[in-house]
Design an enzyme around this catalytic site. Structure first.
Site, mmCIF file in Angstrom:
data_model
loop_
_atom_site.group_PDB
_atom_site.id
_atom_site.type_symbol
_atom_site.label_atom_id
_atom_site.label_comp_id
_atom_site.label_asym_id
_atom_site.label_seq_id
_atom_site.Cartn_x
_atom_site.Cartn_y
_atom_site.Cartn_z
ATOM 1 N N ASN A 1 0.995 -1.162 -0.017
ATOM 2 C CA ASN A 1 -0.236 0.059 0.055
ATOM 3 C C ASN A 1 0.892 1.136 0.005
ATOM 4 O O ASN A 1 1.373 1.632 1.175
ATOM 5 C CB ASN A 1 -0.687 0.096 1.257
ATOM 6 C CG ASN A 1 -1.779 1.394 1.520
ATOM 7 O OD1 ASN A 1 -1.795 1.965 0.405
ATOM 8 N ND2 ASN A 1 -2.243 1.339 2.423
ATOM 9 N N LYS B 1 0.119 4.278 -0.435
ATOM 10 C CA LYS B 1 -0.430 5.438 0.281
ATOM 11 C C LYS B 1 -0.430 6.629 -0.836
ATOM 12 O O LYS B 1 -0.261 6.418 -1.835
ATOM 13 C CB LYS B 1 0.052 5.738 1.639
ATOM 14 C CG LYS B 1 0.010 4.444 2.361
ATOM 15 C CD LYS B 1 0.120 4.702 4.117
ATOM 16 C CE LYS B 1 0.053 3.372 4.725
ATOM 17 N NZ LYS B 1 0.056 3.568 6.053
ATOM 18 N N HIS C 1 -9.537 1.187 4.939
ATOM 19 C CA HIS C 1 -8.375 1.333 5.345
ATOM 20 C C HIS C 1 -8.668 2.517 6.676
ATOM 21 O O HIS C 1 -9.264 3.237 6.572
ATOM 22 C CB HIS C 1 -6.972 1.909 4.621
ATOM 23 C CG HIS C 1 -5.825 1.917 5.094
ATOM 24 N ND1 HIS C 1 -5.551 2.862 6.045
ATOM 25 C CD2 HIS C 1 -4.797 0.967 4.890
ATOM 26 C CE1 HIS C 1 -4.283 2.446 6.519
ATOM 27 N NE2 HIS C 1 -3.611 1.472 5.777
ATOM 28 N N GLU D 1 -6.920 4.640 7.753
ATOM 29 C CA GLU D 1 -6.723 6.238 7.350
ATOM 30 C C GLU D 1 -7.984 6.853 6.718
ATOM 31 O O GLU D 1 -8.180 7.953 6.915
ATOM 32 C CB GLU D 1 -5.213 6.277 6.495
ATOM 33 C CG GLU D 1 -4.019 6.166 7.386
ATOM 34 C CD GLU D 1 -2.625 5.399 6.755
ATOM 35 O OE1 GLU D 1 -2.930 5.430 5.459
ATOM 36 O OE2 GLU D 1 -1.805 5.122 7.404
ATOM 37 N N GLU E 1 -5.722 -4.807 10.421
ATOM 38 C CA GLU E 1 -4.419 -4.088 10.748
ATOM 39 C C GLU E 1 -4.854 -3.270 11.838
ATOM 40 O O GLU E 1 -5.587 -2.187 11.870
ATOM 41 C CB GLU E 1 -4.697 -2.936 9.429
ATOM 42 C CG GLU E 1 -4.328 -3.452 8.130
ATOM 43 C CD GLU E 1 -3.639 -2.421 7.282
ATOM 44 O OE1 GLU E 1 -2.582 -2.727 6.834
ATOM 45 O OE2 GLU E 1 -4.211 -1.403 7.072
ATOM 46 N N GLY F 1 2.274 2.106 10.471
ATOM 47 C CA GLY F 1 3.277 3.244 10.708
ATOM 48 C C GLY F 1 3.931 3.737 11.778
ATOM 49 O O GLY F 1 4.408 4.720 11.906
ATOM 50 N N SER G 1 3.369 -2.287 10.397
ATOM 51 C CA SER G 1 4.744 -2.368 10.221
ATOM 52 C C SER G 1 5.495 -3.744 10.301
ATOM 53 O O SER G 1 6.215 -4.174 10.856
ATOM 54 C CB SER G 1 5.058 -1.858 11.711
ATOM 55 O OG SER G 1 4.641 -0.534 12.165
HETATM 56 C C1 PEP Z 1 -0.792 0.208 6.152
HETATM 57 O O1 PEP Z 1 -1.039 1.470 6.216
HETATM 58 O O2 PEP Z 1 -1.572 -0.513 5.345
HETATM 59 C C2 PEP Z 1 0.493 -0.383 6.727
HETATM 60 C C3 PEP Z 1 0.440 -1.492 7.228
HETATM 61 O O3 PEP Z 1 1.294 0.563 6.907
HETATM 62 P P1 PEP Z 1 2.839 0.278 7.662
HETATM 63 O O4 PEP Z 1 3.285 -0.910 6.965
HETATM 64 O O5 PEP Z 1 3.742 1.308 7.663
HETATM 65 O O6 PEP Z 1 2.624 0.028 9.187
#
Ligand code: PEP
Length: 254
Positions: free
Chosen positions: A12, A14, A97, A99, A167, A173, A213
């Site tokens: 992803n 973003k 998601h 976000e 998630e 993040g 992460s």
């Molecule tokens: C995401 O936003 O889907 C995600 C898992 O981000 P990160 O790997 O940076 O934590």
């Protein structure tokens, strides 16, 4: 060890990537994506989907969008329909998601409408669910996940057109990752909730990705959990080397 459902390693990107760096990244993933056992997916920003799909053509790497509108077309300034994503070469779309849920006040009903639109356009929806830190601390993780699943996934969803991504919001993040046992506990719960609420369509056989992460260093321990069928990767998907190292970890388990 064979993994029955097969792994999906999804990046992803973003709101990152322009034609120069984004297309080099797509080409590097395509070059490292050939002949893999795991399925690879990149989800660039909307401006790059068509060019990225052209860049990865023939490599086996798929392209996805990061959101779509629930309507097929019409007066929705700034939005993109699922059919437009499909037309640009996408096979998948990430929906719900955290976000999007936070920045655009998307609730479960909105995500369900988008998921149905994605299915109608022939896309595979990656439906994201996850608890906040406060919800985890209050012991609400599993009930929050159940509510999100029931509210965000249309009744007619199938394992062929739907992937679930767990998630935990506190792990996205932040550099904090769910420990493998925490991830497995929630993934097993998701599978049992899918069997209970969507059992008629066999949705318990859908792939369930972990996101939060995930990096080359922690991927092997997360991916070897029984109900973890891949990763949805943010930060580490912006470096081809890291993304492909996670794909290597998946391949090693198949
Ligand atoms: C995401 O936003 O889907 C995600 C898992 O981000 P990160 O790997 O940076 O934590």
């Amino acid at each position: 060890m064979a993994h029955a459902r097969g792994f999906l390693i999804a990046g992803n990107w973003k709101m990152n990537g322009q034609s120069s760096d984004g297309l080099s990244l797509a080409r590097a993933v395509a070059a490292g994506g050939k002949g893999r056992k795991a399925d690879l997916l990149i989800c660039p920003p909307a401006t790059l989907t068509k060019a990225a799909a052209d860049a990865v053509a023939g490599s086996g790497v798929a392209v996805g969008g990061q959101d779509c509108h629930p309507a097929a077309s019409g007066a929705h300034t700034g939005d993109i329909s699922a059919a437009m994503l499909a037309d640009a070469g996408c096979r998948y779309v990430i929906l719900g998601h955290s976000e999007r849920r936070a920045d655009h006040a998307e609730d479960d009903a909105a995500v369900q409408g988008k998921t149905a639109a994605a299915h109608a356009a022939g896309l595979i929806a990656i439906v994201c669910v996850g608890e906040t830190e406060a919800q985890r601390d209050a012991g609400e993780t599993l009930s929050v996940i159940s509510t999100q699943l029931r509210g965000s996934i249309p009744a007619a969803a199938t394992p062929e057109n739907t992937v679930v991504a767990y998630e935990p919001v506190w792990a996205i993040g932040t550099g904090r990752t769910a420990i493998p046992e925490q991830a497995q506990e929630v993934h097993a719960h998701i599978r049992s909730e899918l069997a209970q609420s969507f059992g008629g369509s066999g949705l318990q056989n859908a792939r369930i990705l972990y996101g939060g992460s995930m990096k080359p260093g922690n991927a092997p321990d997360l991916l070897c959990q029984e109900d973890v069928d891949g990763g949805l990767i943010g930060g580490a998907s912006l470096k081809a080397e890291d993304f492909l190292a996670i794909a290597d970890a998946a391949d090693a388990l198949m």
